[in-house]
Write a protein that holds these residues in place. Structure first.
Motif, mmCIF file in Angstrom:
data_model
loop_
_atom_site.group_PDB
_atom_site.id
_atom_site.type_symbol
_atom_site.label_atom_id
_atom_site.label_comp_id
_atom_site.label_asym_id
_atom_site.label_seq_id
_atom_site.Cartn_x
_atom_site.Cartn_y
_atom_site.Cartn_z
ATOM 1 N N GLN A 205 0.683 -1.158 0.017
ATOM 2 C CA GLN A 205 0.025 0.127 -0.055
ATOM 3 C C GLN A 205 0.886 1.484 -0.043
ATOM 4 O O GLN A 205 1.810 1.286 0.710
ATOM 5 C CB GLN A 205 -0.826 0.057 1.205
ATOM 6 C CG GLN A 205 -1.707 -1.345 1.218
ATOM 7 C CD GLN A 205 -2.815 -1.432 0.294
ATOM 8 O OE1 GLN A 205 -3.571 -0.473 -0.032
ATOM 9 N NE2 GLN A 205 -2.908 -2.570 -0.432
ATOM 10 N N TYR A 206 0.358 2.046 -0.683
ATOM 11 C CA TYR A 206 1.225 3.616 -0.914
ATOM 12 C C TYR A 206 0.399 4.700 -0.405
ATOM 13 O O TYR A 206 -0.483 5.127 -1.278
ATOM 14 C CB TYR A 206 1.491 3.889 -2.520
ATOM 15 C CG TYR A 206 2.574 2.831 -3.001
ATOM 16 C CD1 TYR A 206 3.925 3.220 -2.706
ATOM 17 C CD2 TYR A 206 2.365 1.873 -3.710
ATOM 18 C CE1 TYR A 206 5.040 2.529 -3.134
ATOM 19 C CE2 TYR A 206 3.593 1.082 -3.962
ATOM 20 C CZ TYR A 206 4.868 1.515 -3.937
ATOM 21 O OH TYR A 206 5.863 0.684 -4.427
ATOM 22 N N PRO A 207 0.343 4.886 1.000
ATOM 23 C CA PRO A 207 -0.604 6.115 1.451
ATOM 24 C C PRO A 207 -0.271 7.139 0.425
ATOM 25 O O PRO A 207 0.892 7.781 0.393
ATOM 26 C CB PRO A 207 -0.098 6.165 2.640
ATOM 27 C CG PRO A 207 0.510 4.928 3.181
ATOM 28 C CD PRO A 207 1.157 4.432 1.960
ATOM 29 N N GLY A 208 -1.375 8.085 -0.022
ATOM 30 C CA GLY A 208 -1.009 9.154 -0.845
ATOM 31 C C GLY A 208 -0.893 8.966 -2.217
ATOM 32 O O GLY A 208 -0.987 9.603 -3.030
ATOM 33 N N ASN A 209 -0.736 7.671 -2.605
ATOM 34 C CA ASN A 209 -0.388 7.265 -3.995
ATOM 35 C C ASN A 209 -1.340 5.889 -4.333
ATOM 36 O O ASN A 209 -0.657 4.935 -4.828
ATOM 37 C CB ASN A 209 1.069 7.169 -4.306
ATOM 38 C CG ASN A 209 1.905 8.254 -4.256
ATOM 39 O OD1 ASN A 209 2.400 8.548 -3.046
ATOM 40 N ND2 ASN A 209 1.992 9.064 -5.177
ATOM 41 N N THR A 210 -2.486 6.056 -3.944
ATOM 42 C CA THR A 210 -3.339 4.610 -4.009
ATOM 43 C C THR A 210 -3.467 3.875 -5.256
ATOM 44 O O THR A 210 -3.756 2.807 -5.197
ATOM 45 C CB THR A 210 -4.612 4.750 -3.411
ATOM 46 O OG1 THR A 210 -5.315 5.935 -4.007
ATOM 47 C CG2 THR A 210 -4.436 5.398 -1.970
ATOM 48 N N ASP A 213 -1.283 0.846 -5.387
ATOM 49 C CA ASP A 213 -1.593 -0.169 -4.527
ATOM 50 C C ASP A 213 -1.624 -1.478 -5.251
ATOM 51 O O ASP A 213 -2.068 -1.625 -6.433
ATOM 52 C CB ASP A 213 -2.812 -0.027 -3.624
ATOM 53 C CG ASP A 213 -2.458 1.219 -2.841
ATOM 54 O OD1 ASP A 213 -1.423 1.581 -2.540
ATOM 55 O OD2 ASP A 213 -3.893 1.415 -2.098
#
Length: 436
Positions: A205-210, A213
């Motif tokens: 998961q990439y918070p801010g770059n969903t 994901d």
């Protein structure tokens, strides 16, 4: 878990034998300290002492045996197997064969275990070893029927990626961000007939770059059988992957992996283990990824060797893709690469708790058909060929029991005949893992 009778036999052998062999006398303070630490139940300290003794030039059968026992007790079965194999040319070969049987049992390779026990039960073995081996061979089938054993693995990590990869992984986004990884894997073996089930779940998961994901789920069944002088594991699995919340691929895979009891190059370099595997997959892309429909063939050969405090690994992977490919207007993009990957890894065990390592690989990809790209008012055709280099530095520290803390830094550089696919990427990651 294995029946209590087997555990009792193992403990009896592992406790008595190290001390009897230690009586040879080596004059090595580290060896003697290792024996004392083992007797006190301090396995990680014992391992560190034995490895230092070996690095200092001591390579007696008693040291090898004690080191193999410690590796086994710590659950490091590959290292234990390599050390016991070195004892096959010594007077302690019968006991080494019995211990190799125990290693194969705990590694989930019952056919190989039986072959080692059969050799250990021969007339040339001491009476005590023959009795132990025969008990293993004579265990009633009814006692094993329905017995379920298995293992599992959990991994959680976080880090920073300075060039998040899109789909596929050889196309960059030119965006950076933090990420969180979670991996869970497990397998269950039912009885001693070689049947097993397995499952894998992974998510990044990439918070801010969903939109980047990705998630992967896989489950399947396998059958493990003795074939020739080795073991063959056949697996049928189904898997699904998601990218940015959308279905990326669905895969059905038939795979096989073979572990020979002795690698073909053992006559040149002793103590080497190896495996060969292959798989054939049918893949269907999601609604937005139909270009990935098709088939994929993989052939993989690996080898590894333990030498004192060092562990070395090498690998070759061939991947052949036959996908639908992508056509948009006048442009055409091949997603059907032929790939060759060669990798090597070296790991050094500083102590029973700390290990440091480095891994590197090079991957050459040549795409089946020419890309057609619009450039100005013209359409240009060019065959895409990529060369990707990757280097990884890693460290692991065992906290307590099965828990490990890991840290990893990696650098990747991809160079392509088509400029838009040139990119570099760096990642740093820290996490914890547990095997059970």
């Amino acid at each position: 878990m294995r029946p209590i009778t087997l555990a009792t036999l193992f403990i009896a052998l592992m406790i008595l034998a190290p001390f009897s062999m230690a009586e040879e006398g080596t004059g090595s303070p580290d060896f003697e300290a290792g024996v004392a630490a083992f007797g006190a139940g301090e396995l990680t300290a014992a391992r560190a002492h034995f490895e230092r003794a070996r690095n200092a030039g001591l390579n007696t059968p008693s040291l090898l045996y004690n080191l193999g026992v410690v590796y086994f007790r710590l659950g490091q079965y590959e290292s234990a197997e390599a050390v016991f194999l070195e004892l096959l040319d010594t007077p302690h070969a019968p006991l080494a064969r019995y211990n190799l049987g125990l290693v194969m049992q705990e590694s989930g390779r019952p056919e190989a275990a039986r072959r080692w026990f059969e050799q250990a039960s021969g007339p040339e073995s001491p009476e005590k070893v023959r009795v132990l081996a025969l008990r293993q061979l004579d265990e009633p089938e009814a006692d094993r029927f329905g017995e379920i054993s298995g293992s599992g693995y959990l991994w959680a990590a976080g880090g920073y990626d300075d060039n998040i990869a899109g789909t596929p992984d050889d196309a960059s986004s030119n965006q950076a961000g933090v990420f969180a990884d979670l991996l869970a894997a497990g397998d269950a073996r039912i009885g001693d007939d070689g049947f097993g089930l397995h499952g894998v779940a992974y998510s990044r998961q990439y918070p801010g770059n969903t939109e980047f994901d990705n998630t992967y789920l896989s489950t399947g069944a396998s059958l493990l059988k003795g074939v020739g002088a080795g073991e063959l594991k056949s697996t049928l699995s189904v898997a699904g992957s998601w990218f940015g919340g959308e279905v990326l691929e669905r895969e059905v895979r038939l795979a096989a992996v073979y572990w020979p009891d002795q690698c073909f190059f053992m006559s040149i370099l002793s103590g080497v283990d190896c495996s060969a595997s292959g798989s054939l997959s049918t893949i269907r892309g999601g609604s937005g990824f139909s270009a990935y429909d098709g088939e994929m063939l993989r052939v993989d050969v690996s080898a590894w060797k333990s030498a004192g405090s060092w562990l070395f690994r090498g690998r070759y992977l061939l991947e052949v893709n036959d996908r639908k490919d992508l056509t948009t207007g006048q442009e055409f993009f091949s997603v059907s690469p032929l790939r060759n990957l060669v990798s090597a890894e070296a790991r050094y065990y500083v102590s029973g708790r700390l290990s440091l390592g480095a891994r590197g690989d090079i991957r050459h990809s040549r795409y089946r058909d020419d890309h057609r790209l619009v450039s100005g008012n013209a359409v240009v055709s060019e065959r895409r060929t990529d060369n990707r280099l990757r280097g990884v530095l890693l460290a692991e520290y065992r906290l307590t029991g099965p828990w490990l803390v890991l840290a990893e830094w990696s650098m990747l550089n991809n160079r392509s005949t088509i400029e838009r696919y040139d990119y570099s990427r760096r990642e740093v990651m820290v996490g914890v893992e547990m095997g059970f």
